[in-house]
Write a protein that holds these residues in place. Structure first.
Motif, PDB file in Angstrom:
ATOM      1  N   SER A  67       0.832  -1.194   0.000  1.00 32.70           N
ATOM      2  CA  SER A  67       0.000   0.000   0.000  1.00 32.70           C
ATOM      3  C   SER A  67       0.871   1.249   0.000  1.00 32.70           C
ATOM      4  O   SER A  67       2.032   1.226   0.411  1.00 32.70           O
ATOM      5  CB  SER A  67      -0.902  -0.016   1.235  1.00 32.70           C
ATOM      6  OG  SER A  67      -1.499   1.240   1.438  1.00 32.70           O
ATOM      7  N   GLU A  68       0.279   2.354  -0.430  1.00 30.80           N
ATOM      8  CA  GLU A  68       1.004   3.627  -0.419  1.00 30.80           C
ATOM      9  C   GLU A  68       1.103   4.196   0.994  1.00 30.80           C
ATOM     10  O   GLU A  68       1.890   5.113   1.238  1.00 30.80           O
ATOM     11  CB  GLU A  68       0.294   4.643  -1.318  1.00 30.80           C
ATOM     12  CG  GLU A  68       0.144   4.209  -2.764  1.00 30.80           C
ATOM     13  CD  GLU A  68       1.474   3.925  -3.439  1.00 30.80           C
ATOM     14  OE1 GLU A  68       2.275   4.859  -3.595  1.00 30.80           O
ATOM     15  OE2 GLU A  68       1.716   2.754  -3.789  1.00 30.80           O
ATOM     16  N   THR A  74       6.335  -3.170   0.455  1.00 29.23           N
ATOM     17  CA  THR A  74       6.596  -2.002  -0.382  1.00 29.23           C
ATOM     18  C   THR A  74       8.067  -1.916  -0.761  1.00 29.23           C
ATOM     19  O   THR A  74       8.941  -2.495  -0.107  1.00 29.23           O
ATOM     20  CB  THR A  74       6.196  -0.705   0.335  1.00 29.23           C
ATOM     21  OG1 THR A  74       7.017  -0.539   1.499  1.00 29.23           O
ATOM     22  CG2 THR A  74       4.732  -0.736   0.750  1.00 29.23           C
ATOM     23  N   ARG A  98       4.514  -5.800  -8.153  1.00 23.21           N
ATOM     24  CA  ARG A  98       3.076  -6.080  -8.270  1.00 23.21           C
ATOM     25  C   ARG A  98       2.781  -7.397  -8.986  1.00 23.21           C
ATOM     26  O   ARG A  98       1.770  -8.047  -8.704  1.00 23.21           O
ATOM     27  CB  ARG A  98       2.415  -4.907  -9.015  1.00 23.21           C
ATOM     28  CG  ARG A  98       0.925  -5.075  -9.318  1.00 23.21           C
ATOM     29  CD  ARG A  98       0.048  -4.723  -8.136  1.00 23.21           C
ATOM     30  NE  ARG A  98      -1.336  -5.130  -8.316  1.00 23.21           N
ATOM     31  CZ  ARG A  98      -2.272  -4.414  -8.925  1.00 23.21           C
ATOM     32  NH1 ARG A  98      -1.968  -3.213  -9.415  1.00 23.21           N
ATOM     33  NH2 ARG A  98      -3.508  -4.854  -9.020  1.00 23.21           N
ATOM     34  N   TYR A 434      -3.092   3.660 -12.115  1.00 23.95           N
ATOM     35  CA  TYR A 434      -2.477   2.993 -10.973  1.00 23.95           C
ATOM     36  C   TYR A 434      -1.418   3.878 -10.314  1.00 23.95           C
ATOM     37  O   TYR A 434      -0.579   4.455 -10.981  1.00 23.95           O
ATOM     38  CB  TYR A 434      -1.849   1.676 -11.451  1.00 23.95           C
ATOM     39  CG  TYR A 434      -0.943   1.001 -10.452  1.00 23.95           C
ATOM     40  CD1 TYR A 434      -1.443   0.377  -9.321  1.00 23.95           C
ATOM     41  CD2 TYR A 434       0.445   0.977 -10.653  1.00 23.95           C
ATOM     42  CE1 TYR A 434      -0.605  -0.245  -8.407  1.00 23.95           C
ATOM     43  CE2 TYR A 434       1.291   0.355  -9.749  1.00 23.95           C
ATOM     44  CZ  TYR A 434       0.760  -0.255  -8.628  1.00 23.95           C
ATOM     45  OH  TYR A 434       1.605  -0.870  -7.724  1.00 23.95           O
ATOM     46  N   ARG A 435      -1.511   4.025  -9.001  1.00 21.75           N
ATOM     47  CA  ARG A 435      -0.558   4.792  -8.188  1.00 21.75           C
ATOM     48  C   ARG A 435      -0.463   6.263  -8.634  1.00 21.75           C
ATOM     49  O   ARG A 435       0.615   6.839  -8.674  1.00 21.75           O
ATOM     50  CB  ARG A 435       0.841   4.171  -8.192  1.00 21.75           C
ATOM     51  CG  ARG A 435       0.974   2.878  -7.406  1.00 21.75           C
ATOM     52  CD  ARG A 435       2.434   2.490  -7.217  1.00 21.75           C
ATOM     53  NE  ARG A 435       3.106   3.463  -6.374  1.00 21.75           N
ATOM     54  CZ  ARG A 435       4.173   4.173  -6.736  1.00 21.75           C
ATOM     55  NH1 ARG A 435       4.681   4.041  -7.947  1.00 21.75           N
ATOM     56  NH2 ARG A 435       4.735   5.018  -5.914  1.00 21.75           N
ATOM     57  N   SER A 460      -4.512   1.342  -6.068  1.00 16.57           N
ATOM     58  CA  SER A 460      -3.664   2.173  -5.198  1.00 16.57           C
ATOM     59  C   SER A 460      -3.840   3.670  -5.450  1.00 16.57           C
ATOM     60  O   SER A 460      -2.875   4.429  -5.318  1.00 16.57           O
ATOM     61  CB  SER A 460      -2.193   1.780  -5.338  1.00 16.57           C
ATOM     62  OG  SER A 460      -1.970   0.485  -4.825  1.00 16.57           O
ATOM     63  N   VAL A 462      -4.942   6.559  -3.766  1.00 18.48           N
ATOM     64  CA  VAL A 462      -5.255   6.822  -2.359  1.00 18.48           C
ATOM     65  C   VAL A 462      -6.001   8.134  -2.146  1.00 18.48           C
ATOM     66  O   VAL A 462      -6.474   8.394  -1.033  1.00 18.48           O
ATOM     67  CB  VAL A 462      -3.956   6.829  -1.522  1.00 18.48           C
ATOM     68  CG1 VAL A 462      -3.284   5.471  -1.571  1.00 18.48           C
ATOM     69  CG2 VAL A 462      -2.989   7.915  -2.017  1.00 18.48           C
ATOM     70  N   TRP A 487      -7.551  -2.609  -6.923  1.00 19.00           N
ATOM     71  CA  TRP A 487      -6.563  -3.106  -5.959  1.00 19.00           C
ATOM     72  C   TRP A 487      -6.312  -2.076  -4.854  1.00 19.00           C
ATOM     73  O   TRP A 487      -6.002  -0.932  -5.107  1.00 19.00           O
ATOM     74  CB  TRP A 487      -5.268  -3.396  -6.726  1.00 19.00           C
ATOM     75  CG  TRP A 487      -4.069  -3.773  -5.943  1.00 19.00           C
ATOM     76  CD1 TRP A 487      -3.069  -2.947  -5.528  1.00 19.00           C
ATOM     77  CD2 TRP A 487      -3.703  -5.084  -5.507  1.00 19.00           C
ATOM     78  NE1 TRP A 487      -2.105  -3.642  -4.866  1.00 19.00           N
ATOM     79  CE2 TRP A 487      -2.470  -4.964  -4.827  1.00 19.00           C
ATOM     80  CE3 TRP A 487      -4.286  -6.336  -5.619  1.00 19.00           C
ATOM     81  CZ2 TRP A 487      -1.804  -6.059  -4.272  1.00 19.00           C
ATOM     82  CZ3 TRP A 487      -3.630  -7.419  -5.073  1.00 19.00           C
ATOM     83  CH2 TRP A 487      -2.417  -7.278  -4.416  1.00 19.00           C
ATOM     84  N   ARG A 488      -6.492  -2.513  -3.612  1.00 23.74           N
ATOM     85  CA  ARG A 488      -6.237  -1.712  -2.422  1.00 23.74           C
ATOM     86  C   ARG A 488      -7.095  -0.434  -2.355  1.00 23.74           C
ATOM     87  O   ARG A 488      -6.659   0.581  -1.819  1.00 23.74           O
ATOM     88  CB  ARG A 488      -4.746  -1.361  -2.295  1.00 23.74           C
ATOM     89  CG  ARG A 488      -3.886  -2.592  -1.991  1.00 23.74           C
ATOM     90  CD  ARG A 488      -2.463  -2.218  -1.658  1.00 23.74           C
ATOM     91  NE  ARG A 488      -1.644  -3.394  -1.400  1.00 23.74           N
ATOM     92  CZ  ARG A 488      -1.539  -4.010  -0.213  1.00 23.74           C
ATOM     93  NH1 ARG A 488      -2.223  -3.543   0.804  1.00 23.74           N
ATOM     94  NH2 ARG A 488      -0.770  -5.072  -0.069  1.00 23.74           N
ATOM     95  N   LYS A 490      -9.662   1.582  -0.512  1.00 21.13           N
ATOM     96  CA  LYS A 490      -9.740   1.476   0.945  1.00 21.13           C
ATOM     97  C   LYS A 490     -11.150   1.444   1.518  1.00 21.13           C
ATOM     98  O   LYS A 490     -11.328   1.077   2.674  1.00 21.13           O
ATOM     99  CB  LYS A 490      -8.970   2.636   1.575  1.00 21.13           C
ATOM    100  CG  LYS A 490      -9.484   4.010   1.167  1.00 21.13           C
ATOM    101  CD  LYS A 490      -8.598   5.123   1.683  1.00 21.13           C
ATOM    102  CE  LYS A 490      -9.105   6.480   1.229  1.00 21.13           C
ATOM    103  NZ  LYS A 490      -8.235   7.579   1.684  1.00 21.13           N
TER     104      LYS A 490
END
Length: 621
Positions: A67-68, A74, A98, A434-435, A460, A462, A487-488, A490
């Protein structure tokens, strides 16, 4: 003299010069490879004491499993002393990328590969590490604690990330590289490749990995840089290279993939004129184009210098409809883009992933290139493009009216307001965020205007406040959606999943890994199975509540299922898994790692009964 003689002479000389250049480079010690070195005497004299240091900081990376907002799995775990080594197994304190294996290339969300990608470029992910002191590297040791063998390339950079003054020139040198190899044992090891010496000190090391041959995620614990502060003195005697053993994979010179002289090669005017071109004059134009389409970009640049006929062919925009510049990230700059502009007016697929960092590409240089070459663009890959800012996305939205695929994966330096411009690209079918720091307001606008989306990655992300709102909008607006990566995320709940399943019934791939707010007791997973009969990939990673009822619903409704990840569940029995395997004949991947009811004996029995399915059971020692 035969009319074909001049043309044959030119091609012969071109081939001979390439061989001589590569052989000469190798004998200078630039291309030493441990497999091909007959005799190696390029050793440093014991003048300096060696400095040994662990990474101080992780500067950049392309992906990670974690997770970030935490340290588990990580890339940041690569900083500092080892956390796990010499222990083996799956540990949260390790750095994990990943993806692994070939599964990601076999799922519905997989993109088609670019043509003309050099065979010696097989990197899929990277991580850049900063060390305290710049040294002349003598060794780089990688502590791998689970499923080793992913590292395929190690590079050093001349830039000091801790220097207050940016260097006038940034150079990357390959210290070691090798093709992906299969390591049969998953146990920990200290990887000690034989690196080549470079002529500048470095405290910035980059690892590039390829995990396609691995049976599970590779896990890295630490990186150790050995080096000396003063430039080592080399002996005069150099290595002997077998001329018969030169092949394309060794072609990694100071000029990485030939891009350093790209502008000079394309701009060369000193091309000898022949009275005729031999048999080439008798070949159809299209046939010559087809032959040249098999050359890599640097080879195309070199061939353009042989004669005017081949220069004309090598500069034809039809040769550049698919342009993959990612392999040349270490040298590609504004000048390179400038000299490619006139040849890329018909480019449809463009890959600039990993390029432009450390000031190599400017915002203005990127803008100039797209204004000339963006009108026909259908696919644009910009993963890890840290030079990008809001102006760049505005230029994309204005100059690429036909764009259907946009990849901004791990562009984590883009400001949130920049993503508002993506909503102008109404024809988008694939969007990878993503991210990134995309926020809810911008994403809602994108979903509202980009109703043609078929593939969407929001893993991800966030900055999104309420994933239920996003899921509801996706269900209402994106009726053609086939793949979705959450994915992830929250805070998505059964309400968002219900809206998603009702509105996007064409879904073939859904990643809900590490979504802690989803509970099987609400019926959300069973509802997914009933509403989405076309599912081929479903990741419910680390959801402890997945139970037999969910697995039985999948067995009854999702006969096309190919990949299922239920890592970490405590409530799935061997009997329900057997029923799933009997019903889903196309199942090829089943991850039951850390499933408390599924022990190694059960896995062995299932493997014996269903040999075509890769059933993964991870462990920790």
């Amino acid at each position: 003299m035969s009319p074909v003689f001049p043309m044959l002479t030119v091609l012969t000389m071109f081939y001979y010069i390439c061989l001589r250049r590569r052989a000469r480079t190798a004998t200078r010690g630039e291309m030493m490879n441990s497999r091909r070195t007959i005799e190696s005497n390029s050793r440093t004299l014991p003048i300096n004491s060696e400095v040994v240091q662990y990474a101080k900081e992780v500067l950049d990376f392309s992906s990670h499993y974690g997770s970030e907002n935490s340290m588990s799995y990580t890339m940041w775990n690569l900083a500092g002393i080892p956390n796990v080594y010499p222990s083996s197994g799956d540990f949260t304190q390790a750095a994990v990328f990943r993806t692994y294996g070939t599964w990601w290339n076999q799922c519905p969300s997989a993109s088609l590969p670019f043509r003309r990608t050099p065979q010696n470029f097989q990197s899929q992910d990277y991580v850049e590490l900063a060390f305290e002191e710049p040294v002349y590297p003598t060794a780089v040791h990688v502590l791998e604690t689970y499923h080793p063998g992913a590292v395929i390339r190690i590079l050093a950079c001349s830039a000091n990330p801790y220097s207050p003054n940016p260097p006038p020139e940034v150079r990357w040198e390959i210290l070691w590289s090798e093709k992906p190899t299969k390591v049969n044992a998953p146990q920990a090891r200290q990887f000690k490749p034989c690196i080549k010496q470079i002529n500048f000190p470095s405290n910035l090391i980059r690892l590039e990995v390829n995990s396609t041959l691995l049976d599970y995620y590779t896990e890295l614990d630490a990186v150790v840089l050995h080096g000396v502060k003063d430039r080592p003195v080399l002996s005069l005697k150099t290595s002997l290279i077998d001329m018969n053993d030169l092949d394309e994979e060794d072609y990694e010179e100071k000029d990485v993939c030939g891009m350093d002289t790209l502008s000079k090669q394309f701009n060369s005017a000193a091309i000898r004129e022949w009275t005729n071109n031999g048999y080439f004059d008798k070949l159809p134009y299209e046939l010559i184009q087809l032959i040249l389409s098999h050359l890599t970009l640097p080879d195309l640049c070199r061939l353009a210098q042989t004669c005017k006929l081949l220069y004309q062919h090598c500069c034809d925009p039809l040769q550049y409809t698919h342009l993959n510049l990612q392999p040349y990230w270490a040298k590609l700059n504004d000048t390179s883009l400038e000299y490619l502009q006139s040849r890329c007016t018909l480019v449809q697929w463009l890959n600039l992933s990993w390029t432009g960092n450390w000031g190599f590409i400017s915002v203005s240089g990127f803008g100039r290139f797209l204004k000339i070459c963006g009108s026909e663009l259908v696919r644009l890959e910009l993963a890890c493009g840290h030079f990008l800012n809001e102006t760049c996305l505005e230029v994309i939205s204005e100059t690429c009216p036909n764009l259907q695929e946009l990849n901004l994966s791990s562009c984590d330096k883009l400001p949130p307001q920049a993503f508002n411009h993506i909503a102008k690209l109404c024809g988008l079918k694939r969007l990878v965020l993503y991210r990134t720091k995309v926020e809810q307001t911008a994403l809602l606008s994108i979903l509202n205007f980009c109703s043609e989306l078929q593939h969407l990655s929001l893993g991800s992300c966030v900055m999104i406040e309420d994933y239920d709102v996003i899921a509801s909008m996706i269900g209402a607006k994106c009726k053609k959606l086939r793949t979705l990566d959450l994915w992830r995320c929250k805070n998505i709940t059964e309400n968002g999943i219900a809206e998603l399943a009702s509105g996007c019934q064409l879904l073939e791939e859904l990643d809900l890994g590490w979504c802690p707010t989803l509970q099987s007791s609400t019926g959300c997973f069973a509802n997914l199975a009933r509403k989405l009969p076309n599912l081929q990939k479903l990741f419910l990673t680390a959801n402890r509540s997945v139970c037999d009822t969910d697995i039985e619903e999948l067995a009854n409704n999702c006969s096309h299922l190919r990949q299922l990840d239920i890592l970490g569940t405590r409530m799935v029995s061997p009997a329900s898994l057997r029923k799933l395997l009997e019903s889903c004949k196309n199942l090829s991947l089943l991850d039951v790692s850390f499933c408390s009811q599924i022990d190694n004996r059960v896995v062995l029995e299932l493997n014996a009964s269903f040999p075509n399915v890769f059933i993964k059971k991870s462990f920790t020692q």
